[in-house]
Design an enzyme around this catalytic site. Structure first.
Site, PDB file in Angstrom:
ATOM      1  N   TYR A   1      59.900  34.233  35.470  1.00 55.42           N
ATOM      2  CA  TYR A   1      59.211  33.609  34.337  1.00 55.42           C
ATOM      3  C   TYR A   1      60.063  32.084  33.968  1.00 55.42           C
ATOM      4  O   TYR A   1      59.518  31.159  33.579  1.00 55.42           O
ATOM      5  CB  TYR A   1      58.933  34.417  33.028  1.00 55.42           C
ATOM      6  CG  TYR A   1      58.454  33.558  31.677  1.00 55.42           C
ATOM      7  CD1 TYR A   1      57.034  33.114  31.669  1.00 55.42           C
ATOM      8  CD2 TYR A   1      59.172  33.423  30.936  1.00 55.42           C
ATOM      9  CE1 TYR A   1      56.661  32.520  30.626  1.00 55.42           C
ATOM     10  CE2 TYR A   1      59.051  32.886  29.663  1.00 55.42           C
ATOM     11  CZ  TYR A   1      57.725  32.406  29.536  1.00 55.42           C
ATOM     12  OH  TYR A   1      57.230  31.880  28.136  1.00 55.42           O
TER      13      TYR A   1
ATOM     14  N   THR B   1      42.175  30.641  24.579  1.00 52.65           N
ATOM     15  CA  THR B   1      41.292  31.638  23.928  1.00 52.65           C
ATOM     16  C   THR B   1      42.084  32.392  23.063  1.00 52.65           C
ATOM     17  O   THR B   1      41.245  33.067  22.338  1.00 52.65           O
ATOM     18  CB  THR B   1      40.413  32.474  25.028  1.00 52.65           C
ATOM     19  OG1 THR B   1      41.590  33.030  25.905  1.00 52.65           O
ATOM     20  CG2 THR B   1      39.641  31.262  25.973  1.00 52.65           C
TER      21      THR B   1
ATOM     22  N   SER C   1      59.316  26.837  27.231  1.00 52.96           N
ATOM     23  CA  SER C   1      60.028  27.863  26.495  1.00 52.96           C
ATOM     24  C   SER C   1      61.533  28.023  26.389  1.00 52.96           C
ATOM     25  O   SER C   1      62.145  27.124  27.171  1.00 52.96           O
ATOM     26  CB  SER C   1      59.644  29.277  27.029  1.00 52.96           C
ATOM     27  OG  SER C   1      60.370  30.500  26.596  1.00 52.96           O
TER      28      SER C   1
ATOM     29  N   GLY D   1      46.231  33.044  21.100  1.00 51.23           N
ATOM     30  CA  GLY D   1      47.837  32.778  21.017  1.00 51.23           C
ATOM     31  C   GLY D   1      47.864  31.188  20.631  1.00 51.23           C
ATOM     32  O   GLY D   1      47.247  30.584  19.877  1.00 51.23           O
TER      33      GLY D   1
ATOM     34  N   THR E   1      44.970  23.838  28.085  1.00 52.55           N
ATOM     35  CA  THR E   1      44.644  25.097  28.805  1.00 52.55           C
ATOM     36  C   THR E   1      45.124  26.728  28.175  1.00 52.55           C
ATOM     37  O   THR E   1      46.226  26.572  27.401  1.00 52.55           O
ATOM     38  CB  THR E   1      45.378  24.986  30.340  1.00 52.55           C
ATOM     39  OG1 THR E   1      46.706  24.976  29.877  1.00 52.55           O
ATOM     40  CG2 THR E   1      45.010  23.539  30.810  1.00 52.55           C
TER      41      THR E   1
ATOM     42  N   GLY F   1      47.698  28.541  22.329  1.00 53.13           N
ATOM     43  CA  GLY F   1      46.702  27.669  22.491  1.00 53.13           C
ATOM     44  C   GLY F   1      45.399  27.608  21.577  1.00 53.13           C
ATOM     45  O   GLY F   1      44.975  26.621  21.421  1.00 53.13           O
TER      46      GLY F   1
END
Length: 264
Positions: free
Chosen positions: A154, A16, A141, A18, A13, A20
């Site tokens: 976050y 598109t 993270s 980075g 997921t 991923g």
């Protein structure tokens, strides 16, 4: 090294760009059948074409889905009912002082960063357990442990991912399905790169100077003293996706550049 991923179907997921995208490229190079994802069809189609050029002959396809919309998640699951590997990578971030974060932002961050992985994992773990093989990986993270004061909302979602990952791993006891988390440190992804450039423009300085000051002031514990590259994080993710990582389950694996000073 052959990671034995040939013909394994992987859904990544938020892929598109980075981390991923880098993970998708490496998965393709290892022979996996990769499905990438982004919010818009245009972004997905563009990334698919890029990956076809980077890895000729790779088995690549894409599905557009906005993970803030349950109906689009349901449509994705109908289109792709089973996978061998699920990489819950989609995530949003935004620096904002705690007292300025409204309820709507807390809920939006939780919906995308946490519930996306919950919904997909709840669906895909069943067929994985039925065939006695599978990999689920949450891209958390170092902010899950060192909650950043500049974006508490976050950090909260990244901690929640660790809890979901470890709890879900308990359901795989005695099987060949594993559930793990990877904890990247500060990484030069597309979003971070754009944010750094905006800061540099606003302060009339260079991105290099912004990076230097970031590690001096905001992340002084970093042993690398630089942003990690997306390919460096992808290497960890793809290994954990492999049959070779069969003894690693319920783990939080750090690729944080030494930012975290804790031993465990």
């Amino acid at each position: 090294m052959d990671l034995k991923l040939t013909n394994k179907k992987a859904l990544i997921t938020g892929s598109t760009a980075g981390i991923g995208f880098a993970t998708a490229k490496l998965m393709l190079q290892e022979g996996a059948d990769v499905v990438i994802n982004g919010r818009s069809k245009e972004r997905v189609d563009k990334a698919v074409e890029q990956l076809k050029e980077l890895v000729p002959g790779g088995k690549i396809s894409g599905i557009a889905a906005d993970f803030s919309k349950v109906n689009e998640v349901d449509a994705l699951l109908k289109q792709l009912p089973e996978v061998d590997i699920l990489i819950n990578n989609v995530s949003i971030f935004e620096p904002k002082p705690f007292m300025e974060i409204p309820d709507e932002d807390w809920l939006r961050f939780y919906e995308i960063n946490v519930m996306s992985g919950v919904r997909l994992s709840r669906h895909y773990v069943k067929p994985m357990l039925a065939k006695n093989w599978g990999r689920i990986i949450f891209i958390s993270s170092e902010s899950a442990i060192n909650i950043p004061e500049e974006m508490v909302h976050y950090g909260m979602t990244k901690t929640a991912q660790l809890a979901v990952s470890r709890g879900l791993a308990e359901y795989t006891k005695g099987t060949n399905v594993t559930v793990n988390s990877v904890l990247p440190g500060p990484t030069m992804s597309e979003g971070v790169g754009g944010f750094m450039q905006d800061l540099a423009d606003a302060q009339q300085t260079s991105v290099q100077e912004i990076e230097k000051n970031f590690f001096k002031d905001a992340r002084p514990s970093s042993l690398l003293q630089r942003f990690t590259a997306v390919d460096e994080i992808a290497s960890m993710i793809v290994y954990v996706s492999s049959p070779l990582a069969s003894a690693t389950n319920g783990a939080s694996l750090r690729a944080d550049g030494g930012v975290l000073k804790t031993i465990f």
